[in-house]
Design a protein around this motif. Structure first.
Motif, PDB file in Angstrom:
ATOM      1  N   GLN A  46      74.637  56.301  28.600  1.00  0.00           N
ATOM      2  CA  GLN A  46      73.811  55.696  29.635  1.00  0.00           C
ATOM      3  C   GLN A  46      72.372  56.206  29.654  1.00  0.00           C
ATOM      4  O   GLN A  46      71.444  55.445  29.850  1.00  0.00           O
ATOM      5  N   GLY A  47      72.144  57.465  29.447  1.00  0.00           N
ATOM      6  CA  GLY A  47      70.781  57.984  29.504  1.00  0.00           C
ATOM      7  C   GLY A  47      69.921  57.438  28.385  1.00  0.00           C
ATOM      8  O   GLY A  47      68.799  56.979  28.602  1.00  0.00           O
ATOM      9  N   ALA A  48      70.437  57.470  27.179  1.00  0.00           N
ATOM     10  CA  ALA A  48      69.662  57.015  26.026  1.00  0.00           C
ATOM     11  C   ALA A  48      69.427  55.508  26.068  1.00  0.00           C
ATOM     12  O   ALA A  48      68.332  55.044  25.748  1.00  0.00           O
ATOM     13  N   VAL A  49      70.424  54.738  26.464  1.00  0.00           N
ATOM     14  CA  VAL A  49      70.288  53.286  26.500  1.00  0.00           C
ATOM     15  C   VAL A  49      69.290  52.867  27.571  1.00  0.00           C
ATOM     16  O   VAL A  49      68.398  52.048  27.321  1.00  0.00           O
ATOM     17  N   ALA A  50      69.405  53.429  28.754  1.00  0.00           N
ATOM     18  CA  ALA A  50      68.481  53.074  29.836  1.00  0.00           C
ATOM     19  C   ALA A  50      67.049  53.458  29.462  1.00  0.00           C
ATOM     20  O   ALA A  50      66.112  52.702  29.717  1.00  0.00           O
ATOM     21  N   TYR A  51      66.879  54.607  28.848  1.00  0.00           N
ATOM     22  CA  TYR A  51      65.536  55.044  28.452  1.00  0.00           C
ATOM     23  C   TYR A  51      64.961  54.148  27.365  1.00  0.00           C
ATOM     24  O   TYR A  51      63.799  53.749  27.427  1.00  0.00           O
ATOM     25  N   ALA A  52      65.789  53.792  26.379  1.00  0.00           N
ATOM     26  CA  ALA A  52      65.314  52.953  25.284  1.00  0.00           C
ATOM     27  C   ALA A  52      64.922  51.563  25.789  1.00  0.00           C
ATOM     28  O   ALA A  52      63.883  51.033  25.400  1.00  0.00           O
ATOM     29  N   TRP A  53      65.741  50.981  26.668  1.00  0.00           N
ATOM     30  CA  TRP A  53      65.405  49.662  27.203  1.00  0.00           C
ATOM     31  C   TRP A  53      64.173  49.724  28.084  1.00  0.00           C
ATOM     32  O   TRP A  53      63.327  48.837  28.032  1.00  0.00           O
ATOM     33  N   ALA A  54      64.085  50.735  28.908  1.00  0.00           N
ATOM     34  CA  ALA A  54      62.922  50.835  29.796  1.00  0.00           C
ATOM     35  C   ALA A  54      61.649  51.076  28.997  1.00  0.00           C
ATOM     36  O   ALA A  54      60.590  50.566  29.331  1.00  0.00           O
ATOM     37  N   GLY A  55      61.740  51.844  27.939  1.00  0.00           N
ATOM     38  CA  GLY A  55      60.554  52.178  27.161  1.00  0.00           C
ATOM     39  C   GLY A  55      60.124  51.119  26.176  1.00  0.00           C
ATOM     40  O   GLY A  55      58.944  50.966  25.895  1.00  0.00           O
ATOM     41  N   GLN A  56      61.068  50.360  25.624  1.00  0.00           N
ATOM     42  CA  GLN A  56      60.715  49.430  24.555  1.00  0.00           C
ATOM     43  C   GLN A  56      61.204  48.015  24.814  1.00  0.00           C
ATOM     44  O   GLN A  56      60.403  47.071  24.764  1.00  0.00           O
ATOM     45  N   GLY A  57      62.470  47.849  25.073  1.00  0.00           N
ATOM     46  CA  GLY A  57      63.048  46.509  25.166  1.00  0.00           C
ATOM     47  C   GLY A  57      62.491  45.678  26.299  1.00  0.00           C
ATOM     48  O   GLY A  57      62.144  44.507  26.113  1.00  0.00           O
ATOM     49  N   VAL A  58      62.377  46.258  27.479  1.00  0.00           N
ATOM     50  CA  VAL A  58      61.886  45.502  28.618  1.00  0.00           C
ATOM     51  C   VAL A  58      60.406  45.182  28.447  1.00  0.00           C
ATOM     52  O   VAL A  58      59.941  44.123  28.860  1.00  0.00           O
ATOM     53  N   LEU A  59      59.670  46.060  27.818  1.00  0.00           N
ATOM     54  CA  LEU A  59      58.258  45.789  27.548  1.00  0.00           C
ATOM     55  C   LEU A  59      58.104  44.557  26.655  1.00  0.00           C
ATOM     56  O   LEU A  59      57.227  43.712  26.890  1.00  0.00           O
ATOM     57  N   ILE A  60      58.962  44.434  25.675  1.00  0.00           N
ATOM     58  CA  ILE A  60      58.921  43.263  24.798  1.00  0.00           C
ATOM     59  C   ILE A  60      59.264  41.997  25.585  1.00  0.00           C
ATOM     60  O   ILE A  60      58.626  40.956  25.405  1.00  0.00           O
TER      61      ILE A  60
END
Length: 91
Positions: A46-60
């Motif tokens: 959960q920590g890594a996935v939420a961080y990755a989406w918040a940092g990169q995926g949602v920005l895209i």
């Protein structure tokens, strides 16, 4: 003879014509912003996935939404633009 007023235009004002498109873009924005983070707690990492989406995926997703909004509404504006008169000004 009494003056007659022109019949009102039955179409909605321009701000409401693409209301469904606006609503769809807002739903995608809301789902990307809040929906993913809500369900990220149930994912194994959960920590890594939420961080990755918040940092990169949602920005895209946001960039794609801004580009889609610009393209859709620019096309609408171009279709509704008045024809220029002989002096080059809009009607």
């Amino acid at each position: 003879m009494p003056a007659t007023s022109p019949s009102p235009d039955p179409s909605p004002p321009p701000i409401f014509r693409l209301g469904a498109v606006r609503l769809a873009l807002l739903v995608v924005w809301f789902a990307a912003s809040f929906g993913l983070c809500w369900f990220a707690r149930d994912l194994p990492q959960q920590g890594a996935v939420a961080y990755a989406w918040a940092g990169q995926g949602v920005l895209i997703v946001f960039i794609v939404l801004v580009i889609a909004n610009a393209v859709i509404f620019n096309r609408r504006d171009a279709a509704e633009a008045p024809e220029p008169d002989e002096a080059g000004r809009g009607a």
